[in-house]
Design an enzyme around this catalytic site. Structure first.
Site, PDB file in Angstrom:
ATOM      1  N   GLY A 211     -27.030  15.874 -65.677  1.00  0.00           N
ATOM      2  CA  GLY A 211     -28.267  16.549 -64.706  1.00  0.00           C
ATOM      3  C   GLY A 211     -29.167  17.222 -65.186  1.00  0.00           C
ATOM      4  CE  LYS A 217     -26.431  20.329 -67.326  1.00  0.00           C
ATOM      5  NZ  LYS A 217     -27.413  20.970 -66.681  1.00  0.00           N
ATOM      6  CB  THR A 218     -23.418  26.451 -67.248  1.00  0.00           C
ATOM      7  OG1 THR A 218     -24.651  26.157 -67.984  1.00  0.00           O
ATOM      8  CG2 THR A 218     -23.274  27.682 -68.286  1.00  0.00           C
ATOM      9  CD  GLU A 434     -54.384  23.370 -48.839  1.00  0.00           C
ATOM     10  OE1 GLU A 434     -53.292  22.871 -48.417  1.00  0.00           O
ATOM     11  OE2 GLU A 434     -55.373  23.436 -49.877  1.00  0.00           O
TER      12      GLU A 434
HETATM   13  P1  ADP Z   1     -28.100  23.915 -65.725  1.00  0.00           P
HETATM   14  O1  ADP Z   1     -26.589  24.531 -66.650  1.00  0.00           O
HETATM   15  O2  ADP Z   1     -27.275  22.483 -64.346  1.00  0.00           O
HETATM   16  O3  ADP Z   1     -28.342  24.257 -66.238  1.00  0.00           O
HETATM   17  P2  ADP Z   1     -26.364  26.575 -64.671  1.00  0.00           P
HETATM   18  O4  ADP Z   1     -25.049  26.648 -64.131  1.00  0.00           O
HETATM   19  O5  ADP Z   1     -26.793  27.166 -65.390  1.00  0.00           O
HETATM   20  O6  ADP Z   1     -27.317  24.897 -64.260  1.00  0.00           O
HETATM   21  O7  ADP Z   1     -27.162  27.394 -62.630  1.00  0.00           O
HETATM   22  C1  ADP Z   1     -27.394  28.342 -62.735  1.00  0.00           C
HETATM   23  C2  ADP Z   1     -27.136  29.037 -61.834  1.00  0.00           C
HETATM   24  O8  ADP Z   1     -27.495  28.265 -60.538  1.00  0.00           O
HETATM   25  C3  ADP Z   1     -25.412  29.088 -61.712  1.00  0.00           C
HETATM   26  O9  ADP Z   1     -25.142  30.834 -62.516  1.00  0.00           O
HETATM   27  C4  ADP Z   1     -24.927  29.366 -60.673  1.00  0.00           C
HETATM   28  O10 ADP Z   1     -25.219  30.812 -59.642  1.00  0.00           O
HETATM   29  C5  ADP Z   1     -25.954  28.277 -59.454  1.00  0.00           C
HETATM   30  N1  ADP Z   1     -25.843  26.875 -59.685  1.00  0.00           N
HETATM   31  C6  ADP Z   1     -26.630  25.979 -59.352  1.00  0.00           C
HETATM   32  N2  ADP Z   1     -25.381  25.353 -58.926  1.00  0.00           N
HETATM   33  C7  ADP Z   1     -24.808  25.669 -58.094  1.00  0.00           C
HETATM   34  C8  ADP Z   1     -23.827  24.785 -57.156  1.00  0.00           C
HETATM   35  N3  ADP Z   1     -23.910  23.456 -57.236  1.00  0.00           N
HETATM   36  N4  ADP Z   1     -23.301  25.987 -56.427  1.00  0.00           N
HETATM   37  C9  ADP Z   1     -23.225  27.151 -56.665  1.00  0.00           C
HETATM   38  N5  ADP Z   1     -24.232  27.945 -57.412  1.00  0.00           N
HETATM   39  C10 ADP Z   1     -25.238  26.795 -58.626  1.00  0.00           C
END
Ligand code: ADP
Length: 653
Positions: A211, A217-218, A434
């Site tokens: 995604g 994802k993390t 605009e």
């Molecule tokens: P990715 O790994 O997909 O790049 P992250 O997991 O690092 O994104 O997302 C960054 C931050 O945004 C996370 O620490 C979280 O706090 C917030 N976040 C992103 N998506 C969600 C979600 N679906 N629900 C809650 N928090 C989210």
């Protein structure tokens, strides 16, 4: 060697060097003068000698003159040596010393005496000092590069989530329900592996989360570890990539060793594409560093038993570039899509992040979610944080709706730049530019509603018009693309119509509109003249970062036709925009006056002005007849990711 051992070694080396320096200083600061044995005998007789020591190892007498004696003054030092043997010392010098009341003695040879001779000390110093400096430099470099693993490049840089921190669970995730459902099985397995073993079921070793960035994802991977209450190893694919060949592979080995020791556990590899790209594309043949790292990863994933309690989650936004070997059964054979959240998802995410914040009654999370299509979870978290910061800055005790709206604008277009001084003439041009976007957007059937018009500079833009689709959209039709192009060109059309002259402000609009039309023809096959054919293969160049290369698979004749068609469609769209604005010229002039005064208009204000009402409530002049400008053709539709709010800035320049 670990950090502790290297510190101790450095400390010992430092002590040694200091000791050597001390001894040498002592040796060199006390110069001894060499005298003959008969001279010594004379000095003893003259009562000028205070102390004598015979050094057996050197067959040498070391002595000291009395302070202020004539001999000491003559030699300019009180220390002297004289060469003799032990017999002569015992039989002649000692009796003489006795009679002259001189302190005398003998020193047995010490093994240290030869070791700490000035020459040896100098040698030690010359070797030890550079070694110490080298140690220190390597240590510093490794520490600066963010690792506390001293000089051990081959160790994995995986970070183990701190046990003491609050655990993240699925309750902290919203908008990605399908992914959560899929991952519940992984949690269940980590909690109760025996249940699966009893049934002979094999849980996947690797799960790939696919995604766009910032969609959680993390966050999801952490939630899986949190739900299962197991250790969580986090490493980014780029952490494996190092200048030295073999280091990445060694780090992969180390990571899996650590994981095996802590099983059951979860290993999360972010940016898997940094190591997992197709093999054979590296510079320098097939054996470059990245390939070795990837091979090692494949070996490790095959190496542990399916139910050994280690689950590897990996994230990427480019599954298409991954080496097919990574996606085979037994490796990352399960894929879970973690996409941008929809309306409900956005509302859910906002709810999570406003939980512990004081909100005023006028905050409507549904409304904010509606204004933020295409925002990722990370963007929404940012919006809430910005709103809280704005509230704090204005001294408010609660976060209100205004703070949220301003925060959304900030996240989309950057902070307002109130300090930028713009002269009256330019403000007028920006206002008409605009309004050109906004009025064309308002009038065309397939265009998104206008939510805000502003002539306050923000970020890079001098002014901007925000349009959001009324609902989340996953397909975009040909008519919608054509209307977007007309809206983008509306700014330039307004300038030409009103001032008879055009400015550089439209350059970004032109770039985007031309690209959209080119894509319409070559990517989506929507042009009637060229038919439903895709021209050219676009792909990312692995050697040139993100730059896109195009394989031209069509003839010069087609290239000419494409250019002609681009020109034709862009010109038609521009004419359409101009027609709308010519028809509503009077209305545009009225609204321009209001916009100059107010500096920005929201959706309701703009809609009211377009209906001919004045903003203080009274009715304005007769509304103009809104004409339907949609082209008669019905276009085919083609998949597109949900659109972020369209912002049509007039960039500086
Ligand atoms: P990715 O790994 O997909 O790049 P992250 O997991 O690092 O994104 O997302 C960054 C931050 O945004 C996370 O620490 C979280 O706090 C917030 N976040 C992103 N998506 C969600 C979600 N679906 N629900 C809650 N928090 C989210």
């Amino acid at each position: 060697m670990n950090m502790q051992a290297s510190r101790t070694l450095q400390f010992l080396l430092l002590i040694g060097i200091l000791f050597a320096i001390l001894l040498m200083v002592q040796n060199f600061t006390q110069p001894r003068t060499q005298i003959t044995i008969s001279e010594l005998e004379q000095n003893i007789r003259d009562g000028e000698v205070e102390k004598l020591t015979f050094l057996k190892s050197a067959n040498e007498i070391q002595g000291r003159y009395r302070k202020d004696s004539a001999a000491a003054r003559a030699k300019k030092t009180e220390s002297f040596t004289a060469i003799t043997d032990q017999d002569y010392y015992n039989n002649v010098i000692i009796p003489l010393a006795r009679t002259a009341d001189v302190d005398f003695g003998m020193q047995n040879p010490s093994p240290w005496a030869s070791i700490f001779s000035p020459t040896v000390l100098l040698l030690i110093l010359c070797i030890a000092a550079p070694v110490l400096i080298l140690f220190w430099m390597i240590n510093r470099q490794v520490q600066n590069s963010g690792s506390n693993q001293a000089i051990n490049f081959g160790k994995s840089r995986a970070r183990l989530a701190a046990d003491g921190k609050r655990r993240i669970t699925f309750a902290d995730v919203s908008g990605v329900e399908e992914a959560v459902e899929e991952l519940r099985e992984v949690v269940d397995f980590l909690r109760e592996p025996r249940k699966y073993e009893a049934l002979g079921a094999e849980i996947p070793k690797g799960v790939l989360l696919v995604g766009p960035p910032g969609c959680g994802k993390t966050h999801l991977a952490k939630a899986v570890a949190g739900e299962a209450n197991v250790p969580f190893f986090y490493i980014s694919g780029s952490d494996f990539v190092e200048m030295f060949v073999g280091v990445g592979a060694s780090r992969v080995r180390d990571l899996f060793d650590q994981a095996k020791r802590r099983a059951p556990c979860l290993v999360f590899i972010d940016e898997l594409d940094a190591v997992g790209r197709h093999r054979g594309t590296g510079i320098g043949g097939t054996h470059d560093e990245r390939e070795q790292t990837l091979n090692q990863m494949l070996v490790e994933m095959d190496g542990f038993e399916p139910n050994s309690g280690i689950i590897v989650l990996a994230a990427t936004n480019r599954p298409d570039v991954l080496d097919p070997a990574l996606l085979r059964p037994g490796r990352f054979d399960r894929r879970i899509v973690v996409d941008s959240p929809d309306l409900n998802g956005r509302k859910g995410i906002l709810q999570i992040y406003v939980k512990n914040k004081p909100l005023a009654n006028d905050v409507d999370l549904e409304d904010i979610a509606q204004r933020t299509p295409g925002f990722s979870g990370a963007d929404l978290k940012n919006v809430v944080n910005e709103a809280a910061l704005l509230a704090a800055r204005t001294g408010a005790s609660k976060i209100n709706g205004g703070h949220f709206f301003e925060a959304v604008d900030r996240v989309v277009a950057g902070p307002e730049r109130k300090s930028r001084i713009i002269n009256e003439k330019e403000r007028l041009v920006i206002a008409y530019h605009e309004l050109g976007h906004a009025i064309v957007g308002h009038q065309l059937d397939h265009s998104d509603p206008v939510h805000k018009i502003s002539i306050l500079p923000r970020g890079q833009a001098l002014g901007y018009t925000l349009q959001f689709p009324a609902e989340d959209r996953f397909l975009v039709s040909k008519n919608q693309i054509l209307d977007r192009v007309s809206v983008l060109l509306g700014g330039r059309a307004a300038e030409e119509l009103v001032f008879g002259e055009v400015t550089t402000g439209a350059s970004n609009d032109l770039q985007r509109s031309t690209q959209m039309v080119r894509d319409l023809i070559t990517k989506y096959g929507m042009s009637e003249a060229l038919g439903p054919i895709q021209f050219g293969n676009q792909h990312e160049n692995p050697f040139l970062g993100r730059s896109v290369m195009e394989d031209r698979n069509y003839s010069d004749e087609i290239a000419y036709k494409i250019d002609e068609e681009v020109k034709k469609i862009v010109t038609e769209c521009y004419q359409r925009a101009k027609e709308v604005l010519t028809r509503l010229r009077g209305r545009m002039d009225e609204i321009a006056q209001v916009l100059i005064k107010k500096e920005h208009l929201n959706k309701d204000e703009f809609d009211a002005l377009m209906r001919g009402e004045s903003l203080d409530g009274g009715a304005g002049p007769e509304p103009s007849e809104p004409g339907s400008m949609a082209p008669a053709t019905t276009g085919t539709v083609t998949p597109q990711p949900p659109a972020k709010p369209t912002i049509s800035p007039a960039p500086a320049g």
